[in-house]
Design an enzyme around this catalytic site. Sequence first.
Site, PDB file in Angstrom:
ATOM      1  N   THR A   1       0.850  -1.281   0.050  1.00 23.63           N
ATOM      2  CA  THR A   1       0.003  -0.160  -0.088  1.00 23.63           C
ATOM      3  C   THR A   1       0.836   1.143   0.139  1.00 23.63           C
ATOM      4  OG1 THR A   1      -1.723  -1.178   1.099  1.00 23.63           O
ATOM      5  CG2 THR A   1      -1.816   1.179   1.309  1.00 23.63           C
TER       6      THR A   1
ATOM      7  N   SER B   1       2.008   5.400  -1.914  1.00 22.22           N
ATOM      8  CA  SER B   1       2.224   5.965  -3.323  1.00 22.22           C
ATOM      9  C   SER B   1       3.119   5.310  -4.097  1.00 22.22           C
ATOM     10  CB  SER B   1       2.630   7.447  -3.163  1.00 22.22           C
ATOM     11  OG  SER B   1       3.711   7.673  -2.173  1.00 22.22           O
ATOM     12  N   THR B   2       4.246   4.581  -3.465  1.00 18.89           N
ATOM     13  CA  THR B   2       5.409   3.945  -4.277  1.00 18.89           C
ATOM     14  C   THR B   2       4.750   2.753  -5.050  1.00 18.89           C
ATOM     15  OG1 THR B   2       6.840   4.857  -2.664  1.00 18.89           O
ATOM     16  CG2 THR B   2       7.630   3.375  -4.261  1.00 18.89           C
TER      17      THR B   2
ATOM     18  N   ALA C   1       7.898   1.545   1.972  1.00 24.42           N
ATOM     19  CA  ALA C   1       8.414   1.760   3.539  1.00 24.42           C
ATOM     20  C   ALA C   1       8.457   3.208   3.748  1.00 24.42           C
ATOM     21  CB  ALA C   1       9.794   1.016   3.713  1.00 24.42           C
ATOM     22  N   ASP C   2       8.272   3.592   4.996  1.00 32.30           N
ATOM     23  CA  ASP C   2       8.603   4.828   5.516  1.00 32.30           C
ATOM     24  C   ASP C   2      10.054   5.129   5.868  1.00 32.30           C
ATOM     25  OD1 ASP C   2       5.702   5.762   5.562  1.00 32.30           O
ATOM     26  OD2 ASP C   2       5.599   4.144   6.860  1.00 32.30           O
TER      27      ASP C   2
ATOM     28  N   GLY D   1       3.739   1.830   7.883  1.00 36.03           N
ATOM     29  CA  GLY D   1       2.122   2.150   8.608  1.00 36.03           C
ATOM     30  C   GLY D   1       1.909   3.333   8.284  1.00 36.03           C
ATOM     31  N   GLY D   2       2.704   4.491   7.536  1.00 39.19           N
ATOM     32  CA  GLY D   2       2.589   5.835   7.395  1.00 39.19           C
ATOM     33  C   GLY D   2       1.087   5.793   6.780  1.00 39.19           C
ATOM     34  N   GLY D   3       0.462   4.897   5.858  1.00 37.00           N
ATOM     35  CA  GLY D   3      -0.797   4.564   5.212  1.00 37.00           C
ATOM     36  C   GLY D   3      -1.702   3.926   6.089  1.00 37.00           C
TER      37      GLY D   3
ATOM     38  N   GLU E   1      -0.469  -5.558   5.754  1.00 36.23           N
ATOM     39  CA  GLU E   1       0.882  -5.636   5.287  1.00 36.23           C
ATOM     40  C   GLU E   1       1.888  -6.644   5.862  1.00 36.23           C
ATOM     41  OE1 GLU E   1       1.260  -1.174   3.606  1.00 36.23           O
ATOM     42  OE2 GLU E   1       2.032  -1.366   5.434  1.00 36.23           O
TER      43      GLU E   1
HETATM   44  C1  5RP Z   1       1.485   1.880   4.255  1.00 30.60           C
HETATM   45  C2  5RP Z   1       2.793   1.753   4.128  1.00 30.60           C
HETATM   46  C3  5RP Z   1       3.602   2.396   3.087  1.00 30.60           C
HETATM   47  O1  5RP Z   1       4.303   1.562   2.317  1.00 30.60           O
HETATM   48  C4  5RP Z   1       4.586   3.488   3.669  1.00 30.60           C
HETATM   49  O2  5RP Z   1       3.981   4.541   4.316  1.00 30.60           O
HETATM   50  C5  5RP Z   1       5.147   3.894   2.299  1.00 30.60           C
HETATM   51  O3  5RP Z   1       4.370   5.163   1.747  1.00 30.60           O
HETATM   52  P1  5RP Z   1       4.663   5.897   0.197  1.00 30.60           P
HETATM   53  O4  5RP Z   1       5.192   4.787  -0.717  1.00 30.60           O
HETATM   54  O5  5RP Z   1       3.452   6.626   0.114  1.00 30.60           O
HETATM   55  O6  5RP Z   1       5.990   6.777   0.706  1.00 30.60           O
HETATM   56  O7  5RP Z   1       3.430   1.278   5.120  1.00 30.60           O
HETATM   57  O8  5RP Z   1       0.916   1.614   5.572  1.00 30.60           O
END
Ligand code: 5RP
Length: 217
Positions: A28, A30-31, A83-84, A95-97, A103
Amino acid sequence: MNQDDLKRLVGEAALDFVRPDSVIGVGTGSTVNCFIEALIKSGMRIEAAVSSSEATTSLLQAGGIEVIDLNQTGGLDIYIDGADEFDAHRRLIKGGGAALTREKIVAAASRKFVCIADQSKQVGVLGAFPLPIEVIPLARSLVARKLVGLGGQPEWREGVVTDNGNWILDVHNMDLVDPVGMEKAINNLAGVVTCGLFALRPADLVLMSTESGVQQL
Ligand code: 5RP
């Protein structure tokens, strides 16, 4: 190149790790959305995907990719997720999302976890990014007090409800020099569903996009 370009670059690079006609796990964020877009554009046939969130499920299905339940399939060959933060041992904060629990489940079910990230996510020691923790709503204050006891400063991500109907605490200033020990300690607290540390089951490979291309770590 800006960060969006770097996300696109690494999303496209992950395609090389997908076996046609296989069932894949999809994370999950944007990447990962860039990976999904590249997968759909490529026209590669895959049998199905196991998704880590409702948002990812919608995107996959909109692109004509069948999404199946993890209970319908055995172990997965590959899991692709962002990943964050990641460190030199491929341990992650995620978990930023707010999708960390699903996951972690899909990562646990996969033989190979390929993490896709741009270079801004690389750190020496995990923990500059506040550590997300999914909690049962009833236990929010209890878990927050315990986290203070573990040295952190929890902040309730108010208004956010996870796909599992739970809440998120973001913990600032945690000492994560021992991410495995801290993952175990936090996951042991009553009321915690899971924490966003992926140290017990780190990524097997990190694809990191930089100005000069994609590196494999
Ligand atoms: C979601 C996540 C994402 O992988 C993480 O937040 C990175 O997100 P992005 O690709 O938008 O920077 O762990 O729960």
